[in-house]
Design a protein around this motif. Structure first.
Motif, short mmCIF file in Angstrom:
data_model
loop_
_atom_site.label_atom_id
_atom_site.label_comp_id
_atom_site.label_asym_id
_atom_site.label_seq_id
_atom_site.Cartn_x
_atom_site.Cartn_y
_atom_site.Cartn_z
N VAL A 152 0.85 -1.20 0.00
CA VAL A 152 0.00 0.00 0.00
C VAL A 152 0.88 1.24 0.00
O VAL A 152 0.63 2.20 -0.75
CB VAL A 152 -0.96 0.00 1.22
N ALA A 153 1.93 1.25 0.81
CA ALA A 153 2.83 2.40 0.88
C ALA A 153 3.48 2.66 -0.47
O ALA A 153 3.58 3.81 -0.92
CB ALA A 153 3.90 2.18 1.96
N ALA A 154 3.92 1.60 -1.14
CA ALA A 154 4.54 1.76 -2.46
C ALA A 154 3.55 2.33 -3.47
O ALA A 154 3.90 3.20 -4.28
CB ALA A 154 5.09 0.41 -2.95
N ARG A 155 2.33 1.88 -3.43
CA ARG A 155 1.31 2.39 -4.35
C ARG A 155 0.99 3.85 -4.06
O ARG A 155 0.77 4.63 -4.98
CB ARG A 155 0.06 1.52 -4.31
N LEU A 156 0.95 4.21 -2.79
CA LEU A 156 0.70 5.62 -2.43
C LEU A 156 1.85 6.51 -2.91
O LEU A 156 1.61 7.61 -3.42
CB LEU A 156 0.49 5.77 -0.93
#
Length: 173
Positions: A152-156
């Motif tokens: 999720v952090a990478a996508r954000l």
């Protein structure tokens, strides 16, 4: 059997923005709005509980960044890592943190450097302890995996690049 989402449609803050080609992006935006406000509240209340009241979310982010890795930082370093375009925002936070004796400044040639003081490092340590006790333990109880949180952090972070590019395009109109 239809889910609740089938009846409600996407959960967004502005229905007119969700009526375009990618309604899911509006769902992400609403989630980011909610997360941003909750995160800001959390930081302020956690730091106050850690003994340092009256700091803004930016002040707290700047303090944690300065304390990170116990290495001196420049204004440009801090603004870059925190993705803050207006360096005056960081300058104001630095002045406030220095006035509170949470950071100290020095020089390397002509370059101004800032470092956490012992009081600043201790405040960050108390914040970390509260974060582990109140927030991390709660998130761990949801059984969400560290891998899924990292994804999720990478996508954000990737989405932030799209928003930055769109902001540059909008500024050129």
């Amino acid at each position: 059997m239809p889910s609740e989402k089938d009846y409600l449609g996407p959960i967004v803050s502005s229905g007119h923005l969700a009526s375009g080609a990618l309604p899911a992006l509006s769902e992400i935006e609403f989630g980011m709005i909610m997360l941003n406000h909750a995160f800001n509240r959390w930081m302020v209340r956690c730091m106050a509980a850690a003994g340092v009241p009256d700091l803004s979310p930016i002040d707290i982010l700047v303090l944690h960044n300065i304390n990170s890795r116990n290495k001196p930082k420049t204004l440009a370093d801090i603004a870059l890592v925190l993705n803050i375009e207006d360096t005056h925002v960081v300058t104001y936070a630095l002045k406030k943190l220095e006035r509170l004796k949470l950071i100290k400044s020095g020089r390397r040639g002509k370059e101004k450097l800032v470092m956490a003081t012992e009081a600043g490092a201790e405040a960050c340590a108390r914040y970390k302890a509260m974060r582990e006790s109140l927030l991390v333990r709660s998130v761990l109880a949801t059984e969400v995996s560290a891998e899924s949180l990292s994804e999720v952090a990478a996508r954000l972070r990737a989405l932030s690049g799209h928003y930055d590019q769109a902001a540059r395009a909008a500024a050129s109109l």
